[in-house]
Scaffold this active site. Structure first.
Site, PDB file in Angstrom:
ATOM      1  N   ASP A 122     -48.816 -23.813  70.398  1.00 22.86           N
ATOM      2  CA  ASP A 122     -48.584 -24.742  71.500  1.00 22.86           C
ATOM      3  C   ASP A 122     -47.155 -25.268  71.374  1.00 22.86           C
ATOM      4  O   ASP A 122     -46.492 -25.078  70.357  1.00 22.86           O
ATOM      5  CB  ASP A 122     -49.608 -25.862  71.516  1.00 22.86           C
ATOM      6  N   ASP A 182     -44.515 -29.054  78.243  1.00 22.10           N
ATOM      7  CA  ASP A 182     -45.033 -29.812  79.380  1.00 22.10           C
ATOM      8  C   ASP A 182     -45.339 -31.242  78.957  1.00 22.10           C
ATOM      9  O   ASP A 182     -45.289 -31.572  77.774  1.00 22.10           O
ATOM     10  CB  ASP A 182     -46.299 -29.157  79.932  1.00 22.10           C
ATOM     11  N   GLY A 217     -46.186 -30.382  73.224  1.00 25.73           N
ATOM     12  CA  GLY A 217     -46.375 -31.351  74.297  1.00 25.73           C
ATOM     13  C   GLY A 217     -47.548 -32.286  74.065  1.00 25.73           C
ATOM     14  O   GLY A 217     -47.462 -33.487  74.323  1.00 25.73           O
ATOM     15  N   ASP A 245     -59.492 -23.009  72.625  1.00 22.56           N
ATOM     16  CA  ASP A 245     -59.241 -23.505  71.272  1.00 22.56           C
ATOM     17  C   ASP A 245     -59.717 -24.947  71.202  1.00 22.56           C
ATOM     18  O   ASP A 245     -59.764 -25.636  72.224  1.00 22.56           O
ATOM     19  CB  ASP A 245     -57.752 -23.454  70.914  1.00 22.56           C
TER      20      ASP A 245
END
Length: 376
Positions: free
Chosen positions: A92, A146, A95, A271
């Protein structure tokens, strides 16, 4: 990366496919164990491969950036070599961690300034730097940077955040497309749909993300406390817009029931820390319901942890022994419980895959949803 669709359930939007990456294939639907800091807590890599049969794991950009750091990961040859894992990895972008650090971060157009939870040092993540970090980590699939909005979130904030996330995505794509992979294999960038629980914002975001024409797409911001019904409604809206021929990843979800319901809506990848975190707290997920191993009723139950499981530990160790280990705070207790829960989650998505291929998913899903939340 390539995604081949192999089957679709006739009575739902569930589908089965194969994602091909430089480090191997991933059969979908899939659950990805979370390895935040380069380790799935309490589980050896050998167990991940041979017992749990994990096909892909996650790493966390924020945590790996802070420790061990890029100055260690790059000369090591990337995260795969550093941790001894030769299957696919997804990272990831950081964010979500920045979202969770609300008291020690500032969000601006440039990016996010935050202070380390380790030593208080100050850092800046921009969309470009998030791409550079993930290039260096070397994951097969990397996520766009993001802002994950909180729940509840007013419409105006969600709309402004969404627009900024889209501007950040353009910067992510430009940086990603103009920088080479570092370790001799290709990486793939997934954009993330946001928009809180507002249908028009979710539709707008899904349409924008689809227009970016990346190899896969993710759905974020639906595991931050909203009711399950809101999650399902937004997921359905988004999946109806995102390209059918590309994998869809619902981030941070969730319970076994959440996973089955979202598979039925067309999600391919999941996940969540729930199976590992809850295992360390004594909660076991089984195909017959949920066991709180700390309850006294299990103290003299010498039956296997899960008689229907094909995991060796579930056959060798009894509920009474596992309760004793957890009650005594023995590390082995967390290991056994974590192995069990991850094995169950991987069993669940594999069983879903087989039912989709056989055209029997919808009825099986409805039956399982009625069982999996039962407290034993």
């Amino acid at each position: 990366m390539k995604f081949d669709l192999q089957a679709k359930d006739p009575n739902s939007k569930a589908r089965a496919g194969v994602i091909s990456t430089a480090h191997g294939n991933i059969q979908t639907p899939i659950f990805m164990p979370v390895g935040t800091a380069g380790t799935v807590k309490a589980v050896h890599q050998k167990e991940l491969k041979e017992d749990i049969k994990a096909q892909i794991i996650l790493g966390n950009t924020y945590h790996l950036y802070l420790r061990p750091g890029l100055d260690i990961l790059e000369p090591a040859g990337g995260l795969h070599k550093f941790i001894g894992w030769d299957k696919p990895i997804l990272t990831d972008s950081g964010g979500y961690q920045v979202y969770s650090l609300s008291k020690v971060r500032k969000i601006k157009e440039e990016g996010v300034t935050f202070r380390s939870h380790i030593d208080g040092s100050k850092h800046l993540f921009t969309p470009e730097y998030a791409m550079d970090i993930q290039r260096t980590i070397g994951a097969d699939i990397i996520m766009a940077f993001d802002e994950c909005t909180p729940y509840p979130c007013d419409y105006r904030y969600a709309a402004n955040s969404l627009n900024m996330t889209h501007r950040w995505l353009k910067r992510c794509c430009e940086r990603f497309d103009n920088t080479p992979a570092k370790y001799g294999y290709e990486q793939t960038l997934f954009p993330i749909v946001q928009g809180s629980v507002y249908k028009d914002l979710r539709m707008k975001s899904a349409e924008f993300i689809a227009s970016m024409e990346r190899e896969g797409n993710a759905i974020g911001g639906l595991s931050v406390g909203e009711p399950a019904e809101e999650m399902y409604a937004m997921t359905e809206v988004v999946c109806d817009i995102l390209p059918y021929e590309k994998p869809r990843y619902l981030m941070g979800v969730g319970t076994p029931i959440n996973i089955l319901e979202n598979i039925a809506l067309g999600v391919d990848m999941f996940d969540c820390v729930m199976p590992t975190r809850n295992a360390r707290n004594g909660m076991l997920f089984t195909r017959n319901g949920i066991i709180n191993i700390g309850n006294k009723k299990w103290a003299s139950d010498f039956s296997p942890i899960d008689a229907e499981s094909d995991l060796l530990a579930d056959q060798v160790y009894s509920k009474a022994y596992l309760r004793h280990l957890m009650h005594s705070k023995e590390i082995l207790g967390s290991q056994i419980a974590t192995l069990h829960n991850l094995h169950f989650y991987l069993w669940l998505v594999n069983e879903a895959r087989e039912k989709i291929i056989a055209g029997e998913f919808y009825d099986w899903k409805n039956k399982m949803v009625g069982i999996l939340g039962t407290k034993l």
